[in-house]
Design a protein around this motif. Structure first.
Motif, PDB file in Angstrom:
ATOM      1  N   GLU A 128      -6.768   1.379 -13.245  1.00 17.92           N
ATOM      2  CA  GLU A 128      -6.697  -0.078 -13.223  1.00 17.92           C
ATOM      3  C   GLU A 128      -5.290  -0.434 -12.783  1.00 17.92           C
ATOM      4  OE1 GLU A 128      -8.143  -2.721 -16.573  1.00 17.92           O
ATOM      5  OE2 GLU A 128      -5.989  -3.231 -16.539  1.00 17.92           O
ATOM      6  N   GLN A 129      -5.182  -1.281 -11.766  1.00 19.89           N
ATOM      7  CA  GLN A 129      -3.892  -1.595 -11.188  1.00 19.89           C
ATOM      8  C   GLN A 129      -3.585  -3.089 -11.267  1.00 19.89           C
ATOM      9  OE1 GLN A 129      -1.427   0.418  -9.626  1.00 19.89           O
ATOM     10  NE2 GLN A 129      -2.538   2.038 -10.699  1.00 19.89           N
ATOM     11  N   VAL A 130      -2.299  -3.393 -11.293  1.00 19.29           N
ATOM     12  CA  VAL A 130      -1.823  -4.769 -11.193  1.00 19.29           C
ATOM     13  C   VAL A 130      -1.697  -5.108  -9.711  1.00 19.29           C
ATOM     14  CG1 VAL A 130       0.072  -6.343 -11.713  1.00 19.29           C
ATOM     15  CG2 VAL A 130      -0.600  -4.595 -13.376  1.00 19.29           C
TER      16      VAL A 130
ATOM     17  N   ASP B  53     -16.713   3.198  -7.646  1.00 17.32           N
ATOM     18  CA  ASP B  53     -16.701   1.817  -8.111  1.00 17.32           C
ATOM     19  C   ASP B  53     -15.371   1.192  -7.718  1.00 17.32           C
ATOM     20  OD1 ASP B  53     -17.405  -0.558  -9.350  1.00 17.32           O
ATOM     21  OD2 ASP B  53     -16.941   0.142 -11.379  1.00 17.32           O
ATOM     22  N   GLY B  54     -15.415  -0.066  -7.330  1.00 18.28           N
ATOM     23  CA  GLY B  54     -14.215  -0.824  -7.016  1.00 18.28           C
ATOM     24  C   GLY B  54     -14.433  -2.284  -7.346  1.00 18.28           C
ATOM     25  N   GLN B  55     -13.548  -2.855  -8.169  1.00 22.89           N
ATOM     26  CA  GLN B  55     -13.666  -4.248  -8.572  1.00 22.89           C
ATOM     27  C   GLN B  55     -12.285  -4.896  -8.555  1.00 22.89           C
ATOM     28  OE1 GLN B  55     -16.239  -5.044 -12.069  1.00 22.89           O
ATOM     29  NE2 GLN B  55     -16.432  -2.810 -12.248  1.00 22.89           N
ATOM     30  N   GLU B  56     -12.259  -6.188  -8.272  1.00 24.32           N
ATOM     31  CA  GLU B  56     -11.002  -6.939  -8.234  1.00 24.32           C
ATOM     32  C   GLU B  56     -11.215  -8.274  -8.926  1.00 24.32           C
ATOM     33  OE1 GLU B  56      -7.395  -7.322  -5.046  1.00 24.32           O
ATOM     34  OE2 GLU B  56      -9.429  -7.408  -4.269  1.00 24.32           O
TER      35      GLU B  56
ATOM     36  N   LEU C 287     -10.508   1.031  -9.756  1.00 24.59           N
ATOM     37  CA  LEU C 287     -11.154   2.006  -8.889  1.00 24.59           C
ATOM     38  C   LEU C 287     -11.552   3.244  -9.681  1.00 24.59           C
ATOM     39  CD1 LEU C 287      -8.792   1.699  -5.825  1.00 24.59           C
ATOM     40  CD2 LEU C 287     -11.282   1.478  -5.666  1.00 24.59           C
ATOM     41  N   LEU C 288     -12.747   3.728  -9.410  1.00 22.98           N
ATOM     42  CA  LEU C 288     -13.228   4.998  -9.940  1.00 22.98           C
ATOM     43  C   LEU C 288     -13.612   5.861  -8.751  1.00 22.98           C
ATOM     44  CD1 LEU C 288     -14.228   6.815 -12.315  1.00 22.98           C
ATOM     45  CD2 LEU C 288     -16.462   5.697 -12.033  1.00 22.98           C
ATOM     46  N   ALA C 289     -13.017   7.043  -8.667  1.00 22.54           N
ATOM     47  CA  ALA C 289     -13.243   7.906  -7.509  1.00 22.54           C
ATOM     48  C   ALA C 289     -13.468   9.344  -7.958  1.00 22.54           C
ATOM     49  CB  ALA C 289     -12.052   7.833  -6.549  1.00 22.54           C
ATOM     50  N   ARG C 290     -14.252  10.063  -7.172  1.00 18.95           N
ATOM     51  CA  ARG C 290     -14.563  11.453  -7.475  1.00 18.95           C
ATOM     52  C   ARG C 290     -14.058  12.372  -6.354  1.00 18.95           C
ATOM     53  NH1 ARG C 290     -18.303  13.515 -10.850  1.00 18.95           N
ATOM     54  NH2 ARG C 290     -19.473  11.552 -10.947  1.00 18.95           N
ATOM     55  N   LYS C 291     -13.500  13.525  -6.757  1.00 15.32           N
ATOM     56  CA  LYS C 291     -13.154  14.572  -5.799  1.00 15.32           C
ATOM     57  C   LYS C 291     -14.414  15.376  -5.510  1.00 15.32           C
ATOM     58  CE  LYS C 291     -10.042  18.523  -5.145  1.00 15.32           C
ATOM     59  NZ  LYS C 291      -8.858  19.235  -5.696  1.00 15.32           N
TER      60      LYS C 291
END
Length: 257
Positions: A143-145, A187-190, A248-252
C-alpha cells in the motif's frame, strides 16, 4: 493573532517527535484511512500462511509486524530511519526476527528467493529487488502513499507551494514497473479519501512529522497558513484535506516446465 492559540501551536511543534511510527499523540484529534476501499491488514492476513517466510519492508518500529504474531524465525524486517533502526534492534532482533538496516530503494541484504511474502506499507522499494528475493509463486503486497497526498493541506499552509514530490507515485506507473520486472499483478486499486483535523495543533504536529510533504514547515514560517486553517476550523468545524493511496498485489510467476 490569539496568543493562546500561538502558544498551543508552538507547544505542538516542540512535541513533534515519534518513536517508531506512532501517531498516538494526535489520536482522536485527526481521522484518516477509515474508509479506504480495502483493508491492508485483512489482505495481509488473507495471504499469510503459518509456514510462510515473510519480510516487512520499512517496518517502522515493527508495530504492525508484531501484531501479526507470525513465527519469529520465519520473519524478516528492514528499516532505514535511524531512530527506528535502534528501536528495531532493541525490540525485534532479540525475538529472533531477522532485522536488517536497509533502504527500501536500494539493494536488499537478503539472498535470492528468500521469502514467500513481501510486505511494504508506505515504504520505498525497487521492483527488481523485491522480485529477486521472492520465491517463485511468492507474493508482494504494497500500500503506497500517492503523489497527491495531503496536497490541499500543503497548499493551505505553505507559501510558496513546493512542487509535487515523487512523480511516479501513481497506481498505473507502479503497476507498469512491476510488470516490466516480470510480476503478474493480481490486484490494483487507487483511492482519494478525506483526512480531517479537529484542531490546528494536531495539524502542526502532523506537518512537522511528515516533513517530506511539508518541507520547511514551522509555526513561525507558516503563521498565515495556520491562521487560514483556524478560520476553516471555526467555519466548518474541521480542517479537511485529501489523502491519496493505492494498493498493489503481485505474484512472481512459477518457472515454466
Amino acid at each position: 493573532m490569539n496568543n493562546g492559540l500561538l502558544t498551543q501551536w508552538l507547544a505542538e511543534e516542540q512535541a513533534a517527535h515519534i518513536h517508531g511510527w506512532d501517531f498516538s499523540h494526535i489520536r482522536g484529534r485527526y481521522q484518516e484511512e477509515d474508509d479506504l476501499p480495502w483493508s491492508y491488514e485483512d489482505l495481509v492476513r488473507r495471504y499469510l500462511r503459518p509456514e510462510s517466510r515473510i519480510l516487512d519492508m520499512d517496518t517502522g518500529g515493527g508495530e504492525f509486524l508484531l501484531s501479526l504474531k507470525h513465527p519469529c524465525h520465519l520473519t524478516g524486517a528492514t528499516e532505514a530511519y535511524p531512530p527506528n533502526v535502534s528501536l528495531c534492534r532493541d525490540v525485534l532482533s532479540p525475538l529472533g526476527i531477522d532485522f536488517r538496516e536497509a533502504e527500501g530503494n536500494g539493494l536488499l541484504p537478503f539472498p535470492d528467493q528468500r521469502f514467500n511474502l513481501v510486505l511494504n506499507r508506505h515504504g520505498d522499494y525497487l521492483p527488481d529487488e523485491v522480485f529477486r528475493i521472492l520465491k517463485p509463486g511468492g507474493l508482494f503486497l504494497t500500500e503506497q502513499v500517492g503523489r497527491e497526498n495531503d496536497r490541499d493541506l500543503v497548499e493551505l499552509l505553505l507559501n510558496p507551494v513546493p512542487p509535487l514530490p515523487f512523480p511516479m507515485q501513481y497506481l498505473e506507473a507502479a503497476r507498469e514497473d512491476l510488470e516490466t520486472c516480470g510480476f503478474a499483478v493480481l490486484d490494483g486499486q487507487e483511492a482519494f479519501r478525506p483526512i480531517r483535523f479537529r484542531d490546528v495543533g494536531a495539524l502542526v504536529w502532523f506537518a512537522r512529522i511528515i516533513e517530506w510533504e511539508f518541507p520547511g514547515f514551522s509555526v513561525e514560517n507558516c503563521l498565515d497558513g495556520l491562521c487560514r486553517a483556524q478560520a476553516m476550523l471555526e467555519r466548518d468545524g474541521v480542517i479537511a484535506g485529501t489523502i491519496h493511496r493505492y494498493l498493489l498485489l503481485a505474484r512472481k510467476p512459477e518457472p515454466l516446465l
